[in-house]
Structures are given as structure tokens and as C-alpha cells.
Design an enzyme around this catalytic site. Sequence first.
Site, short mmCIF file in Angstrom:
data_model
loop_
_atom_site.label_atom_id
_atom_site.label_comp_id
_atom_site.label_asym_id
_atom_site.label_seq_id
_atom_site.Cartn_x
_atom_site.Cartn_y
_atom_site.Cartn_z
CG ASP A 192 9.30 46.33 30.80
OD1 ASP A 192 9.75 45.36 30.16
OD2 ASP A 192 9.74 47.48 30.68
C1 BGC Z 1 12.13 46.62 28.24
C2 BGC Z 1 10.97 46.45 27.30
C3 BGC Z 1 11.20 45.21 26.47
C4 BGC Z 1 11.36 44.02 27.39
C5 BGC Z 1 11.60 42.72 26.65
C6 BGC Z 1 12.37 45.38 29.05
O1 BGC Z 1 13.50 45.51 29.85
O2 BGC Z 1 11.88 47.71 29.10
O3 BGC Z 1 10.84 47.57 26.49
O4 BGC Z 1 10.14 45.05 25.57
O5 BGC Z 1 12.48 44.25 28.24
O6 BGC Z 1 12.86 42.65 26.13
#
Ligand code: BGC
Length: 818
Positions: A303
Amino acid sequence: MYTSFSRQSLILPTISWLVMKKLFLIACIVMQQNLGWSQDASQLQNVGSNAPKLTATNIDEVLAAMTLEEKAQMLVGGGHHSFVGSGAMMGHQEKLVAGAAGITVAIPRLGIPATVLCDGPAGVHIDATRKGTDQTFYATGFPIGTCLACTWNTELVEEVGRAIGNETLEYGCDVILGPGLNIHRNPLCGRNFEYYSEDPFVTGAIGAACVKGIQSQGVGVSIKHFAVNSQEGDRTRVSENVSQRALREIYLRGFERVVRESNPWTIMSSYNKINGVYAMGNSGLLTDVLRNDWGYKGIVMTDWIGKRHDLPTEQEVNAGNDLLMPGYGEQAKDIIGAVKSGRLDIKDVNRNVRRMLEYIVKTPRFRGYQFSNHPDTKTHAAITRQSSTEGMVLLKNEGLLATALPFSSDVKTVALFGVNSYDFFSGGLGSGCVNVPYVIDMVTGLKNNGISTTPALTEIYRDYVTFARKKLRIDKNPEMWFLDQGQPKLDEIDITERCIQHELKEADAAIITIGRQAGEGIDRAIEGEFNLSQMERSLLTRVSNAFHAAGKPVVVVINSGSVIETASWRDYADAILVAWQPGQEGGNSVADVLTGRQNPSGKLTMTWPIAATDHPSTANFPQEPDYYNLSDKMYGQRMKGVNYTNHEEDIYVGYRYFDSFGHRVAYPFGYGLSYTVFSYENAKIKKLKNEDIEVSVTVKNTGKRAGKEIVQVYVSAPSTPSMEKPAKELKAFAKTRNLQPGESQTLTMTIARRDLASFDEAKSQWLADAGRYDFQIGASSADIRCHVSAEVKAYAEPVSSVLQLQSKLNVLRRSSKK
Ligand code: BGC
């Protein structure tokens, strides 16, 4: 004026994490520019003019031709869209997609293109407008994950997946970051709207259908957040302390099924720790479980955290995390340094790079696909309108002489209360939002279905919504950048008694919409979010008393991504429809159901408790939504629920708890009404040659309208002294076709023998004891219509013994009832 504004100021969710993330991304750009990537890149341009160009069949050759620097960069993402820099530093000239969440780096000398990752899961999250062009790039807002799951219709979900995949492709993206497969451990989790269910079986079945649909279009998914990211509170640091059994049976089981059945191209490792070890640096999770036990072949990406200071980069690489997102020059340098100093084996680097190349050759960018930027949004709007009606759940439908719904032809004009009738939520907040071209509100939806709304009330609310939205923009300060990440909730307005009396004369019925908004980075509070606010309660009781005194029905529409409290106020409503956040066609879909054009056939994939505190997990859930503002001193005190979360409820999540411990609920798991009724007959059970079990039942529509029924099969296993079992667990489900009155359909469901097993920690194995198993065929977890049983032979499947608890948990057991 009929109204008095309770507060002129608008309450906004303080999504401090999102602000932190944005600042972090900006910091990354600066650091990348200062870390000398461009210098490395220019040097690399000169390495080997006869270098091979990547094809699907020469991955080994390309790998052998790569320098250590190139390999390191391959394992580190190219950053947010505003980091176009990193791609360009590698000589990458390709036009990227504005508003996409990230890219992988290009290495032109080896014919490796950058690939683009956009957010999901309720549609393609990219910017709707771009500098230098009048063209717009709006994406379809599909129903949120919860709504899709409540259809219990895997074919329909696959169809929605195909439409999402097609938009991903046609907007020039290679991977969509979703679907979200975390478990609704607690109704207060801010991102439950992106997830499917409290039950891993439903999660796996719906997730696999969605992935199949998306990937059928030649793009990839990233199933997320792996694993146990079931709270937003301190999600980047919290340690989810959870037993191996609950991990395997509840939190990993849905991911396992999706991996085994639909082969997702990518998986996103979550921010949190599991039993003290960050998921993104956890080889037990990412290698032993995911690859060795489940046979996963795709890539794992982190993530969007970038470089962590309390997790060595080499640990992430070594653990089997192939791609570090959103990407940070310093991480590439870490990898190079760790290999040179012997802290990281080059074999691990090569293994991850090979997987990255295997991913890249599958992508549309690598194939040279010419995307149109013009997906068929008209067809997709029709899909979203229809699919969301199948996920809406009718909780209650009563009335004086006849049921309130569907509206009789006497209902020609309705008084529409509640700000969200006019500012209808299509989806949630944060990365999971979609920049939609429009949202159909309830006024328009009803009008399109031949019902008008009372003019005075409509004007009051519409004027207020216009004013409040403008105020939000005027008040916008740099901290409020998340206003571009979905529709924030506007304050309710106070409706006077005089207004209600006026409306009563003009309307044939009242509809009150209760809206709830939530999203990334923040969990929900019990007061005012899970529970109704004082103003909502007062509106509901006053409207209900007035309309009921005049013999006119009152319908409540819940426009929320998550569960709310209903038990204390449901008697005031004749009918309650959970519309969820059903996508951009929301108002049309709701009106289709209210008028009977569509018969609701959704059922709950999560329990609706009487109180939020009825869930045993609430005691260990963040109760302080503003945790990002907690001082370090408070963090130092290791706040329960916030920086560590003990899963004391263990396997007793959702109905597994309420059923096993005999606790009353407002609406049980699997529940949902229809405008017709069904009988269940002729239940049969058969053992197949491979010891799988086949259960069948004939469902007959015995009512007066056409409709679909969802049949659920729960299993009660014999308890052994070493392993107690929940009272029952869902092991199969099926949905009928649209049955005409009097029509029947026989549904046949197969239960894999393996699915009867529980996780035996002592021997680290899946174990189903021999014995007589009871199969309960029901319309919900609380409405079992028939029982069949079968003798099952023992089954054991040893798996890796990893992810142990670091200290003992005081877990809930039926045998030691608390
Ligand atoms: C979120 C993800 C997301 C990623 C990209 C993260 O903070 O938890 O679900 O895909 O950001 O935006």
C-alpha cells in the site's frame, strides 16, 4: 421560511491521514529529485547498446541483461501521477493518466514500459479534467462493494467487473487497485463500504467473480488490503493481534478463495502489522501463506506508504513484496546498498524482478493497446442502475391496510425529507471514490418513475444544498484537499413543524433519506454516525407522527456505505430500504425499487446489531476517531484499539458471534425482504465421489409478483473438545432467476469438503473431523427452512505454521461464556 438552519457551518470529516499522505507524496517528489536518480538513469542509457528488448518469452534474457540499479528501480514504483519525474528520468516519454494512483518505472533500453495503476474499486478513479484539453474523463460510478455483495449474484458482479475492467482499459490504465476484501469486523470501520461482508465465504465468492470480470478485459486487479486492515484507526502502525485460527478462517479465507479461483495479477499488502510484524515485510504472510500454501504467482505491491523508517527495505523485498509503492528513490538505493553489503540476497531481488517482468508482459501498455479514452459510459450507466437495485435491501415493509411498498398508484406526489435526498451519495470518500459525470438524486429518480415531489420542500432543500456546496468550496483551505475525494456530508437542516404540516397537505407519502458518509483514514463514531443525530431523530418522529395521523405512509431510505442503528426508530417507518451508496444512477435505482419496477432481492452480508457495542470487537476498536491528533505521549501509552488491537472476539465475528452466543440483533446476516414470498421444498443432500457435498432445494414463488430469492446453506459441524465451532457457518449460497408467480427453480449447491474444515493451530492444519454434519438451508441466518445431514469423513490439510501471536490473547469461547 419553513426551515431554521441548525448550524451554518458544515461538519467535515477530518481525514488527517489523507492530508499526511498528500504531504508525504510531495516530500517524495522532492526527495527523488535530490537523490540522484536522474544521474543513475543517464548512466544506464549507455549500458549495452545490444540489450535485449522484453518479450513474453525472453524474461530470463532480459533479467540477465539488467544492471543492479535497473533491478532495484524495477522494484520501486514511479510514484503518484505528479511524480511523472521518475518515469521521465528513465527516458520514459509515454503520456501517463492524470489522477491515477501510481506507475511502475520504465526502462526503455530493455523495452520495458511504465504501467499505470489507478484506484478503485467502485469504478476507475482518475481526474475528470486535464490541463490543455476540453475533453473530460469522467468514469462511471458503480455500486460500492457492499452493495454489490448484497446482490449475492456472482454473475451480475462479474458483469459489473467486466464494465469496470473495460473502463480501466479504455482510460489507459493497466491495473485497478481493488476489489477490497477486508472483513467487516466492526460496523465502525470507515472503509467498510469498499469491502463485501463480515463473512469470508461471501467475500471470496463475490471477490472472485469481480476479479474474473475485470481481468477478462485484459487488465489486472490488485486485491487489497492484505491483510487484516479492518480498521482505519492508526492503520499505518496498528498491530492487529489475532490468533492463527481467526486469521486463517476469517481474515485470510476470502483472499485465499480469490487467489485460487481467479488468479489476480496483483495483491496489495496492507499498512498494518499482524502480530507485531508489518504485513508488507511479513514473509509468513507474503511467501509461506500466499505463495507456498495457496500457489499465488502474481506480484505483491505495498500500500502507498513509501519508505518506512521502522521497516528495512530489504525485509520487504526478502518477504516477497515485489513492488514498493508509490515509490521513492531512497528505497532503490536501499536495495542496491543491501545487496552490495550482503544483507539482501541477489536471488531474492531476481525472483521479485522476474515476477515484475511477468506482470509487465501481460499489461495493455506492453501489448501496445491503443486506448480510446471513450469507454461506453451509456451502457455502463445502465449496468449500474440495474445492478444496484439487486443489492438494495428491504428491511421492513408494513402498512395500515397494505404494505407501504411498492407505492400504490395513489402515490403521485411525495414529500422528500433529508439533505441526502437531494445530495445523494453515489459512493464513499478517499481513494475509493470515483469522479463521476453526475449523480441522479431522488427528485430526478422519482420523476423519471412518474412521481413528483412537493415543490416548496424541494426548493428549500435544493437551495440549501447549492448554498452548502458553495460554502464548502469557499471555506476550502489546503487541509481540505480531500474535498476532491468524494462527496462530503453536508449538515442536515432543521425542518419546522409548520413545514411538515404544509407538506402533509400536498403529499401522498413521505420519504426520509438518512445519509452517512465515511472513507479512508478515519473510522466512524457511534454518536451521530452509527446512531441517528438528535436532529434526524426529531425529523423522523415528527414526520412520522404527522403523516401517520393522516393515514399516509412513511418510507426511510438509508443512503450509507455502512450499517447504522435502526432498532430505536424503526417503528416510526412503514418501510425501510437500505439503498447503500449505489453509484451514479442512485436516485433512479431507488425509485425503480420504490415504484415496484424492480423487486428488491438484496440480502444483508453483515449483521445489523441493535447497538454498535453489541459487537464484541467494539471493545477493542478505535473509539477515538481523531487519533491522528493524539500526542506522542498518548501513543507512548500504547492505546488499546488504536496502536494495538486485540482480536479477543477471535473467530466470533458477525453472525458467528450473535448466533453462537444467542444475542438478539436488529436484522440478521442474510436477511432481506421481497415484494413476493418464496417456499422451500424438497431439500436433498448427496455425497459426490470426491467426498464433496451437494445440497439442492426447490424454491417456489408463492406470491403475486416476479422476484428472485437468495438461498443460503449453513453448516453446523460437530464440536471437538480441542476445537469448538461457531453455531453455524455459511458454506454455500445461490440465487434464483427472476421467478414468475407460481414458478419454481431447483438450486443445486456444491460444498467442497475442504470448506468444512476449521484451522487447527496445534498441528497447523485444516481439519474436518469425521462425523455427522447438519446442513441448514435458509432464507437468512435466522430463518432456516430445512435441514439435511450427512456423514463426513475426516479431512486434514497441513499448511505453513506462521503468523503466530506474540503474546497470549484472552479469546472468546462458547465453552467459557463471558
Ligand atoms: C489506500 C489504497 C489505495 C492507495 C492508492 C492507500 O492509502 O489504502 O487503498 O489504493 O492509497 O491511492
